[in-house]
Motif scaffolding. Structure first.
Motif, PDB file in Angstrom:
ATOM      1  N   TYR A   4       0.421  -3.109   5.386  1.00  0.00           N
ATOM      2  CA  TYR A   4      -0.520  -3.627   4.401  1.00  0.00           C
ATOM      3  C   TYR A   4      -0.071  -4.958   3.805  1.00  0.00           C
ATOM      4  N   SER A   5       1.249  -5.197   3.794  1.00  0.00           N
ATOM      5  CA  SER A   5       1.717  -6.521   3.373  1.00  0.00           C
ATOM      6  C   SER A   5       1.241  -7.581   4.349  1.00  0.00           C
ATOM      7  N   THR A   6       1.390  -7.258   5.656  1.00  0.00           N
ATOM      8  CA  THR A   6       0.980  -8.194   6.692  1.00  0.00           C
ATOM      9  C   THR A   6      -0.498  -8.527   6.572  1.00  0.00           C
ATOM     10  N   LEU A   7      -1.291  -7.515   6.246  1.00  0.00           N
ATOM     11  CA  LEU A   7      -2.732  -7.719   6.158  1.00  0.00           C
ATOM     12  C   LEU A   7      -3.147  -8.333   4.821  1.00  0.00           C
ATOM     13  N   GLY A   8      -2.182  -8.477   3.906  1.00  0.00           N
ATOM     14  CA  GLY A   8      -2.503  -9.034   2.595  1.00  0.00           C
ATOM     15  C   GLY A   8      -3.320  -8.098   1.732  1.00  0.00           C
ATOM     16  N   LEU A   9      -3.173  -6.812   1.973  1.00  0.00           N
ATOM     17  CA  LEU A   9      -3.965  -5.845   1.215  1.00  0.00           C
ATOM     18  C   LEU A   9      -3.171  -5.167   0.104  1.00  0.00           C
ATOM     19  N   MET A  10      -1.904  -5.557  -0.051  1.00  0.00           N
ATOM     20  CA  MET A  10      -1.078  -4.875  -1.049  1.00  0.00           C
ATOM     21  C   MET A  10      -1.712  -4.941  -2.430  1.00  0.00           C
TER      22      MET A  10
ATOM     23  N   THR B 115      -4.274  -3.484  -3.581  1.00  0.00           N
ATOM     24  CA  THR B 115      -5.736  -3.450  -3.675  1.00  0.00           C
ATOM     25  C   THR B 115      -6.184  -1.996  -3.542  1.00  0.00           C
TER      26      THR B 115
END
Lengths: 297, 270
Positions: B126-132, B134
């Motif tokens: 989720y860090s990679t996807l930038g969703l942290m 959320t």
């Protein structure tokens, strides 16, 4: 009901969204864990491939074997208590009217409490000086202490789990029971079937589907129990309530680094998988037998 | 005989309900006490009755935001779980296709992953996807255990509906979407209700993933609680009050779906 279903490969399209969802949220992380389990990781840049070394290390761990046996005993105890109790509860719940609604809500309450709160509440609840359960047991003359006596701690965790999760079994069975058409009961009444016969040949077979979900869910979740005993007893006294998940976390956070912990969790996963597979197949066979009504097991 | 049996059942039910309510009563009891009173003496009723614990929660944004975040997460998760699970459950209950049995069991295996070590991969993903931090991240992560469950429960309910209904509808010229939405879905209302409740429940109480994937903006109530617990000893009273309040939304949900659970009768009637 087990007439042959039409073969239709286009059905895959209907299943596809689920497969994508699950692949994203489960398979990707799983692959990462497999990756960890084969490497010795010093830092994100410095990692060495070690093959199956971690697996060999974990398999030789004596404490792991002890935790595994404790876990198996616990899960078995959970199933033996919660499944019959849940079925009895579902049968006893009123079917109609405001009473039915009220009972449904009351029964479901314990499921809605966050797991860490469950542990915290029981921590107070079980204390002999300020908790109701502890005080009651002491009044009755038991020298009860969940922090000092391993057996007491184990029984307290089990009671807590029964209190927490029996409603899950009961609700599933209740929904299953309610789906039985009235005509079945009328037919049974005309035949003069006993209550037990109604249960054995109508209710139980009709509950097979939901019961299978209940058994598997309770088995899996009790096998991965972590938060509640962690908060209640911290795994103690000694190792009495250190179940697999907690042992794994101790290793992952405390002594080991990521590699062995990942190898351990893969083995853990495979154990649950194997046991569920056996349960699943066994229950399917038992269910089909009882449908024919020939097997009196 | 019949009367006797009825009484035995009622007695058993009452006993169970007492057993079920005692710990909850103790929590409610604690929530109206001060910390000093909880730890100093044993009493069935609060001696110094106080609303302070509830006031803390309703006035401090760090607390009540937790409830709002939890509700958003659970709503997203429920919507996705049921939407993707409905067609899949239909496929499993009506058709044979290559690998159906294996796929069905495989779905469930995803519930069997012990969470402790899967936290880090989730964090990385989720860090990679930038969703942290959320709501979407937690809702998506919770799909791991809710989607398989939803498919399983719905499939169980759908298999209870005779296939003749589908065939009749197709002969009558219904298209699949129209048949599914106007005829089939109302028939399995009970199943959808039960499924919604279980999705709500498992997502509402999950702690480890929710805590790992959020920090401030999307922090759910279960995670908020752990922080308060560790700060300067145990704040038993506030925790108890927060615990009481976590039951409320779930109790409302089950109140709404109670008819679907209790009126499972409709399923076999047609």
């Amino acid at each position: 009901m087990i007439t042959t279903k039409p073969v239709n490969q286009k059905a895959w399209w209907l299943v596809l969204p689920v497969v994508i969802c699950v692949a994203f949220s489960a398979v990707l992380p799983l692959m990462t864990v497999v990756n960890y389990s084969l490497q010795d990781i010093f830092s994100p840049e410095r990692r060495v491939f070690v093959g199956t070394e971690w697996f060999a290390l974990v398999m030789r761990d004596e404490e792991l074997h002890a935790a595994l046996w404790r876990q198996l005993t616990f899960s078995l105890a959970v199933l033996t208590v919660e499944i019959p109790l849940g079925i009895m509860l579902a049968l006893a719940m009123p079917a109609k009217g405001w009473k039915s609604s009220a009972v449904l809500v009351v029964v479901a309450l314990s499921l809605l409490i966050p797991w860490n709160v469950v542990g915290t509440i029981w921590q107070i609840f079980g204390r002999t000086d300020i908790g109701l359960l502890g005080a009651m047991l002491q009044e009755m003359g038991y020298d009860y202490s969940y922090t000092g006596n391993g057996t007491h701690a184990w029984l307290t965790v089990l009671t807590m789990d029964v209190w927490h999760w029996t409603p899950l079994v009961a609700l599933l069975c209740f929904a299953g029971l309610r789906s039985i058409p009235d005509a079945y009961y009328q037919a049974a009444r005309i035949d003069g079937a006993s209550k037990f016969a109604v249960f054995r040949y109508i209710q139980l077979p009709k509950m097979r589907g939901v019961l299978m979900i209940a058994v598997l869910l309770r088995f899996m979740d009790s096998f991965m129990i972590y938060t509640e005993p962690f908060v209640l007893t911290g795994g103690g006294p000694g190792n009495a309530t250190t179940f697999l998940s907690q042992y794994l976390t101790q290793k992952a956070v405390g002594q080991f680094d990521l590699g062995p912990a990942a190898a351990f969790s893969l083995i853990y996963f495979l154990i649950i998988l194997l046991l569920c597979f056996i349960l699943y197949n066994w229950m399917q066979r038992v269910g089909t037998d009882s449908k024919e009504g020939s097997d009196h097991e | 005989m019949n009367e006797n049996r009825f009484q035995k059942r009622t007695l058993f039910l009452i006993l169970y309900i007492v057993f079920a309510l005692l710990p909850i009563y103790w929590m409610v009891n604690m929530s109206f006490k001060t910390n000093e009173e909880i730890l100093s003496s044993f009493s069935f009723f609060p001696q110094h009755f106080t609303w302070d614990n509830y006031k803390t929660i309703f006035t401090d944004p760090a607390w009540y935001d937790g409830y709002i975040n939890s509700l958003i997460i659970v709503a997203i998760n429920m919507a996705i779980s049921i939407t993707v699970a409905l067609p899949a459950a239909y496929a499993f209950s009506r058709y044979s296709f290559i690998g159906d049995k294996h796929l069905f069991f495989w779905l469930l295996t995803n519930r069997m992953t012990p969470p402790a070590v899967f936290l880090l991969p989730f964090f990385q993903l989720y860090s990679t996807l930038g969703l942290m931090d959320t709501h979407l991240a937690v809702a998506l992560a919770h799909l791991v255990f809710n989607v398989p469950l939803a498919v399983w429960i719905l499939e169980g309910f759908m298999s209870g509906i005779p296939r003749e209904i589908d065939e009749t509808a197709y002969i009558d010229g219904y298209s699949f979407p129209r048949f599914f939405l106007t005829i089939f879905l109302p028939l399995i209302k009970a199943g959808v209700g039960v499924t919604a409740f279980f999705c709500f429940m498992f997502s509402w109480v999950e702690l480890l993933l929710a805590r790992t994937l959020t920090s401030v903006d999307a922090k759910p109530i279960v995670a908020t609680m752990t922080r308060t617990v560790s700060a300067s000893g145990m704040d038993w009273a506030t925790l108890a009050a927060a615990g009481v309040l976590t039951i409320v939304p779930g109790a409302i949900v089950i109140w709404f779906v109670r008819h679907y659970i209790a009126k499972g009768f409709a399923m076999g009637r047609v």
